[in-house]
Design an enzyme around this catalytic site. Structure first.
Site, mmCIF file in Angstrom:
data_model
loop_
_atom_site.group_PDB
_atom_site.id
_atom_site.type_symbol
_atom_site.label_atom_id
_atom_site.label_comp_id
_atom_site.label_asym_id
_atom_site.label_seq_id
_atom_site.Cartn_x
_atom_site.Cartn_y
_atom_site.Cartn_z
ATOM 1 C CE LYS A 169 -1.241 2.728 2.590
ATOM 2 N NZ LYS A 169 -1.561 3.987 1.387
ATOM 3 C CD GLU A 244 13.617 1.328 8.651
ATOM 4 O OE1 GLU A 244 14.263 2.647 9.105
ATOM 5 O OE2 GLU A 244 14.255 0.309 8.669
ATOM 6 C CB CYS A 278 13.595 9.630 6.587
ATOM 7 S SG CYS A 278 14.306 8.366 5.518
ATOM 8 C CD GLU A 378 10.953 13.440 9.206
ATOM 9 O OE1 GLU A 378 9.743 13.420 9.341
ATOM 10 O OE2 GLU A 378 11.412 12.590 9.422
HETATM 11 P P1 NAD Z 1 2.774 9.108 6.507
HETATM 12 O O1 NAD Z 1 3.172 8.523 7.758
HETATM 13 O O2 NAD Z 1 1.918 10.091 6.300
HETATM 14 O O3 NAD Z 1 2.352 8.001 5.353
HETATM 15 C C1 NAD Z 1 2.891 6.764 4.948
HETATM 16 C C2 NAD Z 1 2.178 5.814 4.819
HETATM 17 O O4 NAD Z 1 1.357 5.295 5.874
HETATM 18 C C3 NAD Z 1 1.335 6.331 3.471
HETATM 19 O O5 NAD Z 1 1.212 4.921 2.647
HETATM 20 C C4 NAD Z 1 -0.194 6.365 4.735
HETATM 21 O O6 NAD Z 1 -1.411 6.561 3.466
HETATM 22 C C5 NAD Z 1 0.197 5.691 5.130
HETATM 23 N N1 NAD Z 1 -0.584 5.699 6.270
HETATM 24 C C6 NAD Z 1 -1.329 6.882 6.880
HETATM 25 N N2 NAD Z 1 -2.096 6.408 8.020
HETATM 26 C C7 NAD Z 1 -2.013 4.995 8.049
HETATM 27 C C8 NAD Z 1 -2.917 4.305 9.681
HETATM 28 N N3 NAD Z 1 -3.549 5.003 10.422
HETATM 29 N N4 NAD Z 1 -2.288 3.107 9.284
HETATM 30 C C9 NAD Z 1 -1.903 2.365 8.173
HETATM 31 N N5 NAD Z 1 -1.462 3.073 7.619
HETATM 32 C C10 NAD Z 1 -1.108 5.081 7.711
HETATM 33 O O7 NAD Z 1 4.159 9.893 5.616
HETATM 34 P P2 NAD Z 1 4.217 10.325 4.016
HETATM 35 O O8 NAD Z 1 3.977 11.541 5.112
HETATM 36 O O9 NAD Z 1 4.062 9.402 3.288
HETATM 37 O O10 NAD Z 1 6.200 10.316 4.863
HETATM 38 C C11 NAD Z 1 6.392 11.249 4.819
HETATM 39 C C12 NAD Z 1 7.150 10.679 6.158
HETATM 40 O O11 NAD Z 1 7.778 9.628 6.292
HETATM 41 C C13 NAD Z 1 8.369 11.195 7.143
HETATM 42 O O12 NAD Z 1 7.883 11.220 8.586
HETATM 43 C C14 NAD Z 1 9.504 10.413 7.339
HETATM 44 O O13 NAD Z 1 10.780 10.440 7.847
HETATM 45 C C15 NAD Z 1 9.757 9.297 6.839
HETATM 46 N N6 NAD Z 1 10.125 8.290 6.409
HETATM 47 C C16 NAD Z 1 11.049 7.783 6.822
HETATM 48 C C17 NAD Z 1 12.013 6.838 6.710
HETATM 49 C C18 NAD Z 1 12.767 6.108 7.144
HETATM 50 O O14 NAD Z 1 13.642 4.838 6.091
HETATM 51 N N7 NAD Z 1 13.141 5.765 8.609
HETATM 52 C C19 NAD Z 1 12.151 6.716 4.631
HETATM 53 C C20 NAD Z 1 11.111 7.869 4.628
HETATM 54 C C21 NAD Z 1 10.377 8.483 4.924
#
Ligand code: NAD
Length: 471
Positions: A169, A244, A278, A378
Site C-alpha cells: 500500500k 522505519e 528521513c 521533523e
Molecule cells: P505518513 O506516515 O503520513 O504515511 C506513510 C504511509 O502510511 C502512507 O502510505 C499512508 O497512507 C499510510 N498511513 C497513514 N495513516 C495510516 C494508518 N493509520 N494506518 C496504516 N497506514 C497509514 O508519511 P508520509 O508523509 O507519506 O512520509 C513522510 C514521513 O516518512 C516522514 O516522517 C519521514 O521521515 C518518513 N520516512 C521515513 C523513512 C525511514 O526509512 N525511516 C524513509 C522515508 C520517509
C-alpha cells in the site's frame, strides 16, 4: 490526464471496488494531472486474500526459483526505467538526478536479494536442533511518497527473497508512480497473488491491513505518528512489525574540520531529495567560535543548489510534494521566527519564477537553541537549523537530544570524527561523505523506528526461527 481505476490484485489489474477519486496534482504547476480511485476495505480484503492464497506455493519455492523471479523483477525495472523515473519527477517533483538514482536502486534491490540468496543461512544446527528460518507469512508493505519505487522495491525484494507474499500500500500521493510500478511487477511475470498493489488511504486501507488476521507482518516506512498507530493496531494480532520512521539528523561540524568541505557536505546532506528525506541532515552543529565563518560559507555556497524544474538536469532542489506539505513547511518557518531564531537566508514564500509550484525557499536559521521547535521536530523540507556548541561533549548531547536517532553526520578529521561518531545514538553515522550503501543495516534508534532493513538485515525481518529437535 490519467484516470487510474484499477488495483493490481492476484496478477491482474482489477477495477477498484472503492469509488472515491483522489485528485493527482502537479507539484510544479498546480495543474491537475488526473485522478485515481482509492481502494476501499473490500479491495484491501481481496488483496490480502490473494496474498494468503499464493503463500503456500511461494513459501515452498526453491531458492533458485525465487532468485529467477527476483532477477526478472530487476530486468522489468530496467525495461521501465524511463517511465518510472519520469513519473516520479512529474507526480512527486523529484529532480531528475534523484529519480534516476531511485529507479536504479530499485533494480539493484532485486539483484542484491537474488545474490544474497546464494548462501543465505536458512538452516543451521544448534545442539540437537535444526534451526530453520521460515517465512513469516503475508507481509503488508506500507510506504511513503518520498521515493516510492525505492521503498516498494527494497521491501518487496527482501520479503519475496524470504518466501513471503506481499500486499503493498503505497502513499495516496504516489498513485501514478505506484501504477507504473505495478506494470513493472506485472511485466516480471510472477505467479498471481505473490505481489498485490493497491492505492488507498491510511485511515481505512492502512488500518485494515494492520488489523487483518491474515496479515502476519507489517513493514512500514513513514512518520513516527503513524508508526505508533500501526504498532498499536498490529498488536491485536501480534503481527511482526518493522517501522522505519522519522528523523532529525544532526551534522556535527568538528572544531578542527576543514570548514569549506564540511559546509559543502552539510548542504548536500541537508538538501538531498529537496529536504524531503528521513535521512536529511537538518541540524548543523557548529563550534560557537567558528560560527561566523560557517555563516559566510553557507551564504557563499547555497547558490550552487539551484531550485528548479524537476526535469531540468541542472536543478538540485525541487518542489514540496503537495500544497498542504508546502504550507506545513511555511508554518515551521514562521515558528522559527516566532521562537526567536535568526533567519540567515530564505524565509517564507514562493521561489521567484516558480510561484505556481510548491517550491519552498531553502531556509537557514542561525542562533537556534536546541530546544526550539525547528531543532526538535521533523520538518521534511528545506529548513536548516544552525546550532552553536562549545566542546565535543556538548555537541554529542545536542546531537542525541531529540526523540529521533535514524542518521547522523560528522564532519572533521577521521580520527577525531570517529570518536564523536561512536557516542551518537543513531542507526547510521556517516563521516565526511554521503553514503548510499545498500548492504549495511538501516533503521532507527528511539522514535525513529524498530528493526533494520537493507541487505541481509532486511531479509531477516521477514523470517521466523523454528527449532526442530530430534533425539
Ligand atoms: P505518513 O506516515 O503520513 O504515511 C506513510 C504511509 O502510511 C502512507 O502510505 C499512508 O497512507 C499510510 N498511513 C497513514 N495513516 C495510516 C494508518 N493509520 N494506518 C496504516 N497506514 C497509514 O508519511 P508520509 O508523509 O507519506 O512520509 C513522510 C514521513 O516518512 C516522514 O516522517 C519521514 O521521515 C518518513 N520516512 C521515513 C523513512 C525511514 O526509512 N525511516 C524513509 C522515508 C520517509
Amino acid at each position: 490526464m490519467d484516470h487510474i481505476t484499477t488495483h493490481y490484485l492476484d496478477g491482474r489489474f482489477v477495477e477498484s471496488h472503492g469509488r472515491r477519486p483522489m485528485p493527482i496534482v502537479s507539484p510544479v504547476t498546480g495543474e491537475p494531472l488526473g485522478d485515481g480511485l482509492l481502494a476501499d476495505l473490500t479491495d484491501a480484503r481481496a488483496a490480502v486474500r490473494a496474498a494468503r492464497a499464493a503463500l503456500p506455493a511461494w513459501s515452498a519455492t526453491t531458492v533458485a526459483t525465487r532468485q529467477r523471479y527476483l532477477r526478472q523483477l530487476a530486468d522489468a525495472v530496467s525495461r521501465h526505467r524511463d517511465e518510472l523515473a519520469s513519473t516520479m519527477s512529474t507526480e512527486y517533483g523529484a529532480i531528475a538526478a534523484f529519480s534516476g538514482f531511485v529507479v536504479d536502486a530499485a533494480r539493484d534491490w532485486y539483484l542484491q536479494a537474488a545474490q544474497l540468496l546464494d548462501d543465505f543461512p536458512f538452516a543451521e544446527r544448534v545442539n540437537n536442533a535444526v534451526v530453520r528460518r521460515v517465512p513469516v507469512g503475508v507481509a503488508a508493505l506500507i510506504t511513503p511518497w518520498n521515493g516510492s519505487a525505492w521503498f516498494m522495491a527494497m521491501k518487496s525484494a527482501a520479503a519475496l527473497a524470504a518466501g513471503c507474499t506481499v500486499v503493498m500500500k503505497p502513499s495516496e500521493n504516489s498513485i501514478l508512480q505506484s501504477q507504473a510500478f505495478a506494470r513493472v511487477v506485472h511485466d516480471a511475470g510472477l505467479p498471481p497473488g505473490v505481489v498485490n498493489i493497491l492505492y488507498g488511504l491510511g485511515d481505512d486501507v492502512g488500518t485494515s491491513l494492520a488489523t487483518d488476521p491474515d496479515v502476519d507482518k507489517i513493514s512500514f516506512t513513514g512518520s513516527t505518528a503513524v508508526g505508533k498507530i500501526i504498532a498499536r493496531n498490529a498488536a491485536g494480532t501480534m503481527k511482526r512489525v518493522t517501522l522505519e520512521l522519522g528523523g532529525k539528523a544532526p551534522i556535527v561540524v568538528l572544531d578542527d574540520a576543514d570548514l569549506p568541505r564540511a559546509v559543502e557536505f552539510g548542504l548536500r546532506v541537508w538538501l538531498y531529495n529537496s529536504g524531503q528525506a528521513c535521512t536529511s541532515g537538518t541540524r548543523l552543529l557548529v563550534p560557537a567560535h567558528r560560527l561566523a565563518e560557517v555563516k559566510e560559507l553557507i551564504l557563499a555556497k547555497i547558490g550552487a543548489f539551484k531550485v528548479g524544474l524537476p526535469h531540468d538536469p541542472s536543478s538540485r532542489v525541487g518542489p514540496m510534494v503537495t500544497r498542504a506539505h508546502y504550507e506545513r513547511v511555511q508554518a515551521y518557518i514562521q515558528r522559527g521566527l516566532d521562537e526567536g531564531a535568526t533567519l540567515l537566508v530564505g524565509g517564507q514564500g514562493k521561489v521567484p519564477g516558480l510561484a505556481s509550484g510548491n517550491y519552498a525557499r531553502p531556509t537557514v536559521f542561525v542562533d537556534v537553541k536546541p530546544d526550539m521547535t525547528i531543532a526538535q521536530e521533523e520538518i521534511f523540507g528545506p529548513v536548516l537549523a544552525v546550532i552553536p556548541y562549545a566542546g565535543d561533549a556538548e555537541a554529542v548531547d545536542i546531537a542525541n537530544g531529540t526523540d529521533y536517532g535514524l542518521v547522523a553526520y560528522v564532519a572533521g578529521p577521521p580520527s577525531h570524527a570517529s570518536v564523536v561518531a561512536s557516542q551518537i545514538r543513531a542507526g547510521r553515522v556517516v563521516i565526511n561523505e554521503p553514503v548510499s550503501d545498500q548492504d549495511a543495516p538501516f533503521g532507527g534508534f528511539k522514535q525513529s523506528g524498530i528493526g533494520r532493513e537493507f541487505g541481509r538485515f532486511g531479509i531477516e525481518e521477514y523470517l521466523e526461527y523454528s527449532a526442530v529437535f530430534s533425539a
